[in-house]
Design a protein around this motif. Structure first.
Motif, PDB file in Angstrom:
ATOM      1  N   GLY A  69     -24.448  37.186  89.755  1.00 50.64           N
ATOM      2  CA  GLY A  69     -24.078  35.826  90.108  1.00 50.64           C
ATOM      3  C   GLY A  69     -23.311  35.781  91.409  1.00 50.64           C
ATOM      4  N   ASP A  70     -22.990  34.573  91.845  1.00 53.50           N
ATOM      5  CA  ASP A  70     -22.271  34.405  93.110  1.00 53.50           C
ATOM      6  C   ASP A  70     -20.851  33.883  92.886  1.00 53.50           C
ATOM      7  OD1 ASP A  70     -22.831  31.837  92.324  1.00 53.50           O
ATOM      8  OD2 ASP A  70     -24.018  31.311  94.095  1.00 53.50           O
ATOM      9  N   GLY A  71     -20.369  33.995  91.645  1.00 53.85           N
ATOM     10  CA  GLY A  71     -19.022  33.526  91.338  1.00 53.85           C
ATOM     11  C   GLY A  71     -17.964  34.583  91.598  1.00 53.85           C
ATOM     12  N   ALA A  72     -16.745  34.273  91.196  1.00 55.19           N
ATOM     13  CA  ALA A  72     -15.615  35.173  91.415  1.00 55.19           C
ATOM     14  C   ALA A  72     -15.748  36.421  90.545  1.00 55.19           C
ATOM     15  CB  ALA A  72     -14.311  34.452  91.086  1.00 55.19           C
ATOM     16  N   GLN A  73     -15.163  37.519  91.022  1.00 58.40           N
ATOM     17  CA  GLN A  73     -15.118  38.743  90.233  1.00 58.40           C
ATOM     18  C   GLN A  73     -14.084  38.603  89.121  1.00 58.40           C
ATOM     19  OE1 GLN A  73     -14.431  41.916  93.135  1.00 58.40           O
ATOM     20  NE2 GLN A  73     -16.548  42.556  92.892  1.00 58.40           N
ATOM     21  N   LEU A  74     -14.431  39.118  87.949  1.00 62.17           N
ATOM     22  CA  LEU A  74     -13.526  39.032  86.808  1.00 62.17           C
ATOM     23  C   LEU A  74     -12.378  40.018  86.960  1.00 62.17           C
ATOM     24  CD1 LEU A  74     -16.021  38.803  83.797  1.00 62.17           C
ATOM     25  CD2 LEU A  74     -15.075  36.964  85.212  1.00 62.17           C
ATOM     26  N   LYS A  75     -11.192  39.556  86.563  1.00 63.55           N
ATOM     27  CA  LYS A  75      -9.995  40.389  86.565  1.00 63.55           C
ATOM     28  C   LYS A  75      -9.357  40.335  85.183  1.00 63.55           C
ATOM     29  CE  LYS A  75      -7.826  38.048  89.684  1.00 63.55           C
ATOM     30  NZ  LYS A  75      -8.807  36.953  89.729  1.00 63.55           N
ATOM     31  N   ASN A  76      -8.623  41.394  84.850  1.00 62.74           N
ATOM     32  CA  ASN A  76      -7.868  41.365  83.608  1.00 62.74           C
ATOM     33  C   ASN A  76      -6.914  40.178  83.613  1.00 62.74           C
ATOM     34  OD1 ASN A  76      -8.911  43.595  82.228  1.00 62.74           O
ATOM     35  ND2 ASN A  76      -7.590  45.016  83.330  1.00 62.74           N
ATOM     36  N   GLY A  77      -6.857  39.490  82.501  1.00 66.65           N
ATOM     37  CA  GLY A  77      -6.030  38.291  82.392  1.00 66.65           C
ATOM     38  C   GLY A  77      -6.799  37.007  82.581  1.00 66.65           C
ATOM     39  N   ASP A  78      -8.046  37.080  83.094  1.00 66.54           N
ATOM     40  CA  ASP A  78      -8.875  35.884  83.227  1.00 66.54           C
ATOM     41  C   ASP A  78      -9.339  35.412  81.847  1.00 66.54           C
ATOM     42  OD1 ASP A  78      -8.693  35.978  85.967  1.00 66.54           O
ATOM     43  OD2 ASP A  78     -10.731  36.697  86.304  1.00 66.54           O
ATOM     44  N   ALA A  79      -9.363  34.106  81.660  1.00 67.02           N
ATOM     45  CA  ALA A  79      -9.994  33.521  80.478  1.00 67.02           C
ATOM     46  C   ALA A  79     -11.468  33.310  80.820  1.00 67.02           C
ATOM     47  CB  ALA A  79      -9.333  32.203  80.105  1.00 67.02           C
ATOM     48  N   LEU A 122     -16.663  44.692  81.683  1.00 69.15           N
ATOM     49  CA  LEU A 122     -16.859  43.404  82.355  1.00 69.15           C
ATOM     50  C   LEU A 122     -15.936  43.206  83.551  1.00 69.15           C
ATOM     51  CD1 LEU A 122     -17.368  41.010  79.296  1.00 69.15           C
ATOM     52  CD2 LEU A 122     -19.107  42.026  80.786  1.00 69.15           C
ATOM     53  N   VAL A 123     -14.868  43.974  83.649  1.00 70.22           N
ATOM     54  CA  VAL A 123     -13.963  43.843  84.799  1.00 70.22           C
ATOM     55  C   VAL A 123     -14.732  44.112  86.097  1.00 70.22           C
ATOM     56  CG1 VAL A 123     -12.008  44.916  85.988  1.00 70.22           C
ATOM     57  CG2 VAL A 123     -11.840  44.386  83.567  1.00 70.22           C
ATOM     58  N   GLY A 124     -14.549  43.243  87.062  1.00 77.18           N
ATOM     59  CA  GLY A 124     -15.197  43.408  88.362  1.00 77.18           C
ATOM     60  C   GLY A 124     -16.558  42.754  88.473  1.00 77.18           C
ATOM     61  N   LYS A 125     -17.123  42.344  87.357  1.00 76.57           N
ATOM     62  CA  LYS A 125     -18.416  41.665  87.400  1.00 76.57           C
ATOM     63  C   LYS A 125     -18.212  40.201  87.807  1.00 76.57           C
ATOM     64  CE  LYS A 125     -20.295  45.441  85.961  1.00 76.57           C
ATOM     65  NZ  LYS A 125     -19.091  46.284  85.929  1.00 76.57           N
ATOM     66  N   LYS A 126     -19.249  39.587  88.354  1.00 74.27           N
ATOM     67  CA  LYS A 126     -19.128  38.245  88.911  1.00 74.27           C
ATOM     68  C   LYS A 126     -19.596  37.174  87.925  1.00 74.27           C
ATOM     69  CE  LYS A 126     -19.708  39.598  93.768  1.00 74.27           C
ATOM     70  NZ  LYS A 126     -20.514  39.386  95.005  1.00 74.27           N
ATOM     71  N   VAL A 127     -18.931  36.033  87.982  1.00 68.70           N
ATOM     72  CA  VAL A 127     -19.367  34.883  87.195  1.00 68.70           C
ATOM     73  C   VAL A 127     -20.800  34.525  87.592  1.00 68.70           C
ATOM     74  CG1 VAL A 127     -18.969  32.445  86.698  1.00 68.70           C
ATOM     75  CG2 VAL A 127     -17.023  34.007  86.943  1.00 68.70           C
ATOM     76  N   GLY A 128     -21.629  34.251  86.590  1.00 62.42           N
ATOM     77  CA  GLY A 128     -23.036  33.966  86.833  1.00 62.42           C
ATOM     78  C   GLY A 128     -23.922  35.178  86.694  1.00 62.42           C
ATOM     79  N   SER A 129     -23.321  36.335  86.396  1.00 59.64           N
ATOM     80  CA  SER A 129     -24.093  37.577  86.260  1.00 59.64           C
ATOM     81  C   SER A 129     -24.566  37.775  84.827  1.00 59.64           C
ATOM     82  CB  SER A 129     -23.250  38.785  86.663  1.00 59.64           C
ATOM     83  OG  SER A 129     -22.880  38.732  88.016  1.00 59.64           O
ATOM     84  N   ARG A 130     -25.690  38.475  84.717  1.00 65.79           N
ATOM     85  CA  ARG A 130     -26.140  39.021  83.435  1.00 65.79           C
ATOM     86  C   ARG A 130     -25.920  40.521  83.487  1.00 65.79           C
ATOM     87  NH1 ARG A 130     -31.335  37.739  79.670  1.00 65.79           N
ATOM     88  NH2 ARG A 130     -29.806  36.153  79.054  1.00 65.79           N
ATOM     89  N   VAL A 131     -25.205  41.039  82.494  1.00 64.55           N
ATOM     90  CA  VAL A 131     -24.808  42.439  82.476  1.00 64.55           C
ATOM     91  C   VAL A 131     -25.281  43.076  81.171  1.00 64.55           C
ATOM     92  CG1 VAL A 131     -22.844  44.034  82.592  1.00 64.55           C
ATOM     93  CG2 VAL A 131     -22.757  41.859  83.832  1.00 64.55           C
TER      94      VAL A 131
END
Length: 311
Positions: A69-79, A122-131
């Motif tokens: 995806g082209d969204g923000a990268q996930l970080k610990n603490g993100d909902a 999932l840490v570091g993966k982008k919103v909109g991605s399929r993993v």
């Protein structure tokens, strides 16, 4: 002090009772990389069908970004909100999926709300991605298994990352007068630490109390929302604390539609995101005549809740 989250919310998903690969987009032939192939429903948002794993499963966590995806990268603490399908490496039958429920799964990444393979993968993966994740037993359910998952099972998940929200450390807003001497007083510091709660010696109210302590200008919470909260819970009698997210340093995400504690749901719906709220919940909107862990029967409960975000 034992966590009571499992008593407050209907357990919706199996996961909530529980060196990374290349992040570049891959082609559909995922078996070439040691991942079970997606044989149908390969696009983001579609319910996938997974092939059975071939040969011996890997002994370490493996991740593959099927589509980025082209969204923000996930970080610990993100909902975050995700859709997912999971099955065992040596099976073609899923043991759980959110696609059929048409309800994404909410979690706080890195908070221990799910198995370690999810938090790590999932840490570091982008919103909109399929993993796709292949999770060894020591990062899954280990020797004990879980439900239909056998002991020492290697798990395979396809995860669609739908949404992510950064979580503030504390509620913020205008202080609201707490001038009723018959109600608890809640501290107004916004340093991310548990607020003080002072409960009077008088008899508790017989009706639900839901009052702002700090009132923000955020969106109004609806019953269909999931809310990310920090809270401390106490018994009116003896002012004894029975639960706190601050003790673990991990927020809690409540899908309000699944909240079973009537007073908690009713007290939060209609309040504004970003606020701090005092809840006094009488027994008939709490656990009633049933004792729960350290909570005696017929207890009035007091909560100070920071409404940090909604999903």
């Amino acid at each position: 002090m034992r966590r009571l989250a499992g008593l407050l919310v209907v357990p919706l998903l199996l996961l909530s009772t529980a060196a990374c690969g290349d992040d570049k987009a891959s082609d559909s032939a995922s078996t070439e990389k040691g991942f079970p192939a997606i044989t149908a429903g390969a696009k983001f948002g579609e319910k996938p069908t997974l092939a059975k794993g071939e040969g011996d499963p890997p002994k370490e966590l493996k991740t593959d970004v099927i589509s980025e995806g082209d969204g923000a990268q996930l970080k610990n603490g993100d909902a975050i909100q995700v859709n997912y399908l999971g099955q065992a490496w040596d099976s073609t039958k899923p043991f759980d999926n959110s696609f059929d429920r048409k309800q994404p799964f909410d979690l706080t990444l890195g908070a221990g709300m799910v198995i370690q393979g999810w938090d790590k993968g999932l840490v570091g993966k982008k919103v909109g991605s399929r993993v796709e994740l292949v999770i060894p037993p020591d990062l899954g359910y280990g020797e004990q298994g879980q439900g239909d998952i056998k002991p020492n099972a290697t798990l395979v998940f396809v995860v669609d990352i739908v949404k992510a929200t950064q979580i503030p450390a504390s509620a913020e807003g205008s202080e609201v007068a707490q001038d009723n001497i018959d109600l608890p007083k809640v501290g107004t510091k916004t340093d991310g630490k548990a607020p003080t709660v002072t409960i009077p010696k008088s008899d508790p109210p017989k009706k639900l109390v839901s009052n702002y302590v700090l009132e923000s200008k955020g969106e109004v919470i609806k019953e269909t929302d999931s809310v990310v909260v920090n809270y401390v819970g106490l018994l009116w009698k003896d002012s004894k604390p029975f639960d706190s997210t601050y003790q673990t340093g991990k927020t809690q995400t409540f899908p309000l539609a699944q909240v079973t504690l009537k007073g908690l749901k009713n007290g939060l719906v209609g309040k504004k995101v970003g606020s701090r709220v005092l809840l006094v919940i009488p027994p008939d909107q709490a656990f009633g005549d049933e004792a729960q862990q350290s909570i005696p029967a017929k207890s009035t409960l007091v909560f100070a809740v920071d409404l940090l975000a909604k999903m």
